[in-house]
Design an enzyme around this catalytic site. Structure first.
Site, mmCIF file in Angstrom:
data_model
loop_
_atom_site.group_PDB
_atom_site.id
_atom_site.type_symbol
_atom_site.label_atom_id
_atom_site.label_comp_id
_atom_site.label_asym_id
_atom_site.label_seq_id
_atom_site.Cartn_x
_atom_site.Cartn_y
_atom_site.Cartn_z
ATOM 1 N N CYS A 65 -8.242 4.465 -4.079
ATOM 2 C CA CYS A 65 -7.278 5.061 -5.014
ATOM 3 C C CYS A 65 -7.545 6.502 -5.440
ATOM 4 O O CYS A 65 -6.616 7.315 -5.438
ATOM 5 C CB CYS A 65 -7.199 4.192 -6.264
ATOM 6 S SG CYS A 65 -6.550 2.562 -5.917
ATOM 7 N N ASN A 103 0.827 -1.199 0.000
ATOM 8 C CA ASN A 103 0.000 0.000 0.000
ATOM 9 C C ASN A 103 0.867 1.256 0.000
ATOM 10 O O ASN A 103 1.966 1.272 0.553
ATOM 11 C CB ASN A 103 -0.959 -0.013 1.196
ATOM 12 C CG ASN A 103 -0.301 -0.551 2.429
ATOM 13 O OD1 ASN A 103 0.421 -1.540 2.376
ATOM 14 N ND2 ASN A 103 -0.518 0.108 3.535
ATOM 15 N N ARG A 147 -27.333 6.795 -5.151
ATOM 16 C CA ARG A 147 -26.752 6.054 -6.291
ATOM 17 C C ARG A 147 -27.699 5.952 -7.480
ATOM 18 O O ARG A 147 -27.423 5.196 -8.420
ATOM 19 C CB ARG A 147 -26.385 4.636 -5.841
ATOM 20 C CG ARG A 147 -25.311 4.600 -4.788
ATOM 21 C CD ARG A 147 -23.944 4.865 -5.380
ATOM 22 N NE ARG A 147 -22.967 5.072 -4.342
ATOM 23 C CZ ARG A 147 -21.708 5.385 -4.579
ATOM 24 N NH1 ARG A 147 -21.273 5.533 -5.812
ATOM 25 N NH2 ARG A 147 -20.870 5.589 -3.593
ATOM 26 N N ALA A 158 -10.320 -2.684 -11.691
ATOM 27 C CA ALA A 158 -11.299 -1.997 -10.845
ATOM 28 C C ALA A 158 -11.909 -3.042 -9.922
ATOM 29 O O ALA A 158 -12.267 -4.138 -10.374
ATOM 30 C CB ALA A 158 -12.382 -1.354 -11.702
ATOM 31 N N LEU A 164 -1.405 7.661 -12.454
ATOM 32 C CA LEU A 164 -1.974 8.805 -11.722
ATOM 33 C C LEU A 164 -2.907 9.590 -12.638
ATOM 34 O O LEU A 164 -3.986 10.033 -12.239
ATOM 35 C CB LEU A 164 -0.863 9.719 -11.201
ATOM 36 C CG LEU A 164 0.044 9.156 -10.110
ATOM 37 C CD1 LEU A 164 1.092 10.180 -9.703
ATOM 38 C CD2 LEU A 164 -0.769 8.750 -8.883
HETATM 39 P P1 NAD Z 1 -3.803 -3.440 0.336
HETATM 40 O O1 NAD Z 1 -3.684 -2.594 1.545
HETATM 41 O O2 NAD Z 1 -5.034 -4.265 0.131
HETATM 42 O O3 NAD Z 1 -2.563 -4.469 0.285
HETATM 43 C C1 NAD Z 1 -1.260 -4.112 0.552
HETATM 44 C C2 NAD Z 1 -0.616 -5.242 1.337
HETATM 45 O O4 NAD Z 1 0.783 -4.979 1.441
HETATM 46 C C3 NAD Z 1 -1.126 -5.377 2.773
HETATM 47 O O5 NAD Z 1 -1.670 -6.673 2.957
HETATM 48 C C4 NAD Z 1 0.123 -5.159 3.637
HETATM 49 O O6 NAD Z 1 0.157 -6.003 4.778
HETATM 50 C C5 NAD Z 1 1.226 -5.534 2.685
HETATM 51 N N1 NAD Z 1 2.513 -4.973 3.054
HETATM 52 C C6 NAD Z 1 2.820 -3.692 3.403
HETATM 53 N N2 NAD Z 1 4.130 -3.570 3.638
HETATM 54 C C7 NAD Z 1 4.687 -4.800 3.428
HETATM 55 C C8 NAD Z 1 6.005 -5.325 3.503
HETATM 56 N N3 NAD Z 1 7.039 -4.531 3.805
HETATM 57 N N4 NAD Z 1 6.204 -6.638 3.240
HETATM 58 C C9 NAD Z 1 5.163 -7.444 2.918
HETATM 59 N N5 NAD Z 1 3.892 -7.003 2.820
HETATM 60 C C10 NAD Z 1 3.656 -5.697 3.069
HETATM 61 O O7 NAD Z 1 -3.575 -2.491 -0.908
HETATM 62 P P2 NAD Z 1 -4.099 -2.694 -2.419
HETATM 63 O O8 NAD Z 1 -5.487 -2.192 -2.560
HETATM 64 O O9 NAD Z 1 -3.771 -4.064 -2.862
HETATM 65 O O10 NAD Z 1 -3.178 -1.636 -3.164
HETATM 66 C C11 NAD Z 1 -1.797 -1.855 -3.337
HETATM 67 C C12 NAD Z 1 -1.277 -0.817 -4.296
HETATM 68 O O11 NAD Z 1 -1.936 -0.957 -5.577
HETATM 69 C C13 NAD Z 1 -1.517 0.625 -3.871
HETATM 70 O O12 NAD Z 1 -0.432 1.403 -4.280
HETATM 71 C C14 NAD Z 1 -2.758 1.021 -4.673
HETATM 72 O O13 NAD Z 1 -2.807 2.405 -4.922
HETATM 73 C C15 NAD Z 1 -2.548 0.265 -5.960
HETATM 74 N N6 NAD Z 1 -3.778 -0.051 -6.694
HETATM 75 C C16 NAD Z 1 -4.899 -0.444 -6.026
HETATM 76 C C17 NAD Z 1 -6.045 -0.771 -6.739
HETATM 77 C C18 NAD Z 1 -7.308 -1.202 -6.037
HETATM 78 O O14 NAD Z 1 -8.350 -1.243 -6.677
HETATM 79 N N7 NAD Z 1 -7.264 -1.545 -4.762
HETATM 80 C C19 NAD Z 1 -6.037 -0.706 -8.134
HETATM 81 C C20 NAD Z 1 -4.870 -0.337 -8.781
HETATM 82 C C21 NAD Z 1 -3.749 -0.006 -8.036
#
Ligand code: NAD
Length: 481
Positions: A272, A87, A447, A160, A217
């Site tokens: 996001c 994250n 909605r 998404a 972005l």
């Molecule tokens: P999330 O919080 O669901 O998952 C992130 C995971 O990383 C967590 O489980 C956390 O425990 C783990 N983590 C953190 N530090 C760590 C470390 N040092 N070692 C091992 N594990 C670690 O987040 P997400 O929704 O999966 O998003 C992740 C990234 O992807 C973000 O940058 C987000 O902006 C991007 N993103 C998210 C989406 C979405 O729809 N959720 C879509 C596109 C991009």
């Protein structure tokens, strides 16, 4: 056999790696995380996230070429390609607080990779990061490399939530950014070869690192800007008697504009959009571009305005007070087909109503009571720091009850707020609901899912974002929205 390790078993890491394993039976994929509870859930029958189609894909590969583990270092050391999908929340303290992306988790992952690696690696930015992050990551890796060659690629994720598995199986495009050196190009080719197993070549776009980082972005900012644009129009529709659905339909028929992402609502949510736009705003400010920063900041400000406007409509319609009144909240997730509540507009709307002393009865088919209480207790931006890293205790707030169906939520209520477009809310027995409510019975549809005319025939006073106002609402004394 190519070995892939993904650091971060969240909403992105889990589904994306499951899809790679599913499509490439000769690639070994392991997803690692420091959150043991999350990894245990990935290894169980109840996966930690709800996503249509995900269960089948995970079950087809788990135990074959897909595994989930907390043994982060061993798997990183053993892999050829390392995705980093941790994250990247908004900073809550210090320089850039409230805007800049917090790269703490990314940096600690990069340092660990440098620490444990004994062979050359391709490190892939899967997380959404500020443009130029790869440069910083490269420095961390090369200054600690002990002679190992690291190639950094940017491969932002466009899935998404709610449609993640379809998006991953049939992506509009896959972006891969890398260095323009021969080593960089070889790394791009290696990652491209993975995606090329199921994604047509012309949808795999390769480019320089900074373009790939910025494209993510930019895409999120422009998607959110469309929502804020139609939401801004919804306020004008309410003031003039125009119908925002008709306006959106007419506008979307223009092939230069298109119809998607033009649905007016109580506002966008999800982990996001806001975070990425604020990050973009901060980057623009740092590059001496205040006008550009201001332009994008407005997208978030209109979103906040829309949520406040909704709360004001509810309170002013219900005789300017909801104190002690039961208000049903239907839906808490930020959109349908997900249990994700990060930055859901429901949080701000509930807080607004609680501030006016309402009694809330909340129902969402996919969100647990514990999660709802935790969300209502967590400070702005803190939600995006993993719960195991920044523990917050769920609120025991007596003004909130969480129930397991829409009929219990609405029984005896003065008003209903629809916060998520779950399909089931379109087909509820609204006559039965009306009969069980206090009168006058109000519905505030955030909605645009209900049939306004039918509900008015039943007797409800209905407010639906951007639709011509109910005579009841129109005749109220003017309030600042
Ligand atoms: P999330 O919080 O669901 O998952 C992130 C995971 O990383 C967590 O489980 C956390 O425990 C783990 N983590 C953190 N530090 C760590 C470390 N040092 N070692 C091992 N594990 C670690 O987040 P997400 O929704 O999966 O998003 C992740 C990234 O992807 C973000 O940058 C987000 O902006 C991007 N993103 C998210 C989406 C979405 O729809 N959720 C879509 C596109 C991009």
């Amino acid at each position: 056999m190519v070995k892939i390790c993904c650091i971060g078993a969240g909403y992105v890491g889990g589904p994306t790696m499951a899809m790679i394993a599913y499509k490439c039976s000769d690639v070994q994929v392991v997803v690692v995380d420091i959150a043991a509870a999350r990894i245990n859930a990935w290894n169980s029958d109840r996966l930690p996230i709800f996503e249509p189609g995900l269960d089948d894909v995970v079950k087809a590969c788990r135990g074959k070429n897909l595994s989930f583990s907390t043994d982060v270092e061993a798997h990183v050391a053993d892999s050829d390609i390392i995705f980093v999908s941790v994250n990247t929340p908004t900073k809550t303290r210090g320089l850039g607080a409230g805007k800049a992306a917090d790269l703490t988790y990314w940096e600690s992952a990069a340092r660990m990779i440098a620490d444990v690696s004994k062979s050359d690696k391709i490190v892939v930015e899967k997380s959404t990061v500020p443009v130029k992050t790869a440069e910083a990551i490269e420095k961390i890796l090369t200054h600690n490399s002990k002679g190992i060659n690291f190639q950094i690629l940017s491969n932002p994720e466009f899935l998404a939530e709610g449609t993640a598995m379809d998006d991953l199986a049939n992506p509009d495009r896959v972006l891969i950014g890398g260095r323009e050196t021969p080593e960089g190009q070889r790394a791009i080719a290696a990652l491209k070869a993975v995606y090329a197993r199921w994604v047509p070549e012309d949808r795999i776009l390769t480019m320089n690192l900074w373009s790939a980082e910025l494209s993510k972005l930019a895409a999120n900012a422009i998607l959110a800007q469309r929502i804020s644009s139609i939401n801004a129009m919804s306020a004008l529709c309410e003031a003039t008697g125009a119908d925002v659905s008709e306006v959106a339909y007419a506008v979307g028929k223009d092939s230069r504009i298109g119809s998607r992402f033009l649905n007016a609502s109580v506002g966008f949510g999800g982990s996001c959009f806001q975070k990425d736009i604020l990050s973009l705003v901060y980057i623009c400010e740092c590059h001496g571009l205040p006008e550009v920063a201001h332009y994008w900041k407005q997208v978030v400000q209109i979103n906040d305005y829309q949520k406040t406007r909704f709360v004001n409509r509810v309170v002013s319609s219900m005789f300017n007070t909801v104190s002690g009144k039961k208000v049903a909240i239907l839906g808490f997730a930020f959109k349908k087909d997900t249990g994700d509540t990060r930055e859901t507009p429901a949080i701000d709307v509930c807080r607004g109503l609680l501030g006016d002393k309402a009694q809330l009865s909340i129902y969402d088919p996919q969100v647990t009571e514990d999660q709802i209480r935790r969300d209502l207790a967590t400070g702005k931006f803190d939600w995006d720091h993993p719960q195991h890293l920044v523990p917050s205790s769920p609120t025991a707030c007596k003004q909130v009850s969480v129930v397991w169906d829409a009929y219990s939520a609405t029984a005896g209520a003065h008003g209903i707020c629809i916060m998520t477009e779950w399909e089931e809310f379109k087909n509820l027995d609204y006559k039965k609901i009306y009969d069980g409510m206090e009168k006058p019975a109000f519905i505030f549809d955030g909605r645009n899912v209900v049939n306004v005319e039918e509900l008015r025939k039943i007797g409800f006073i209905v407010y639906s974002v951007g639709k011509p106002l109910d005579p009841w609402v129109k005749d109220l004394p003017a309030v600042a929205y």
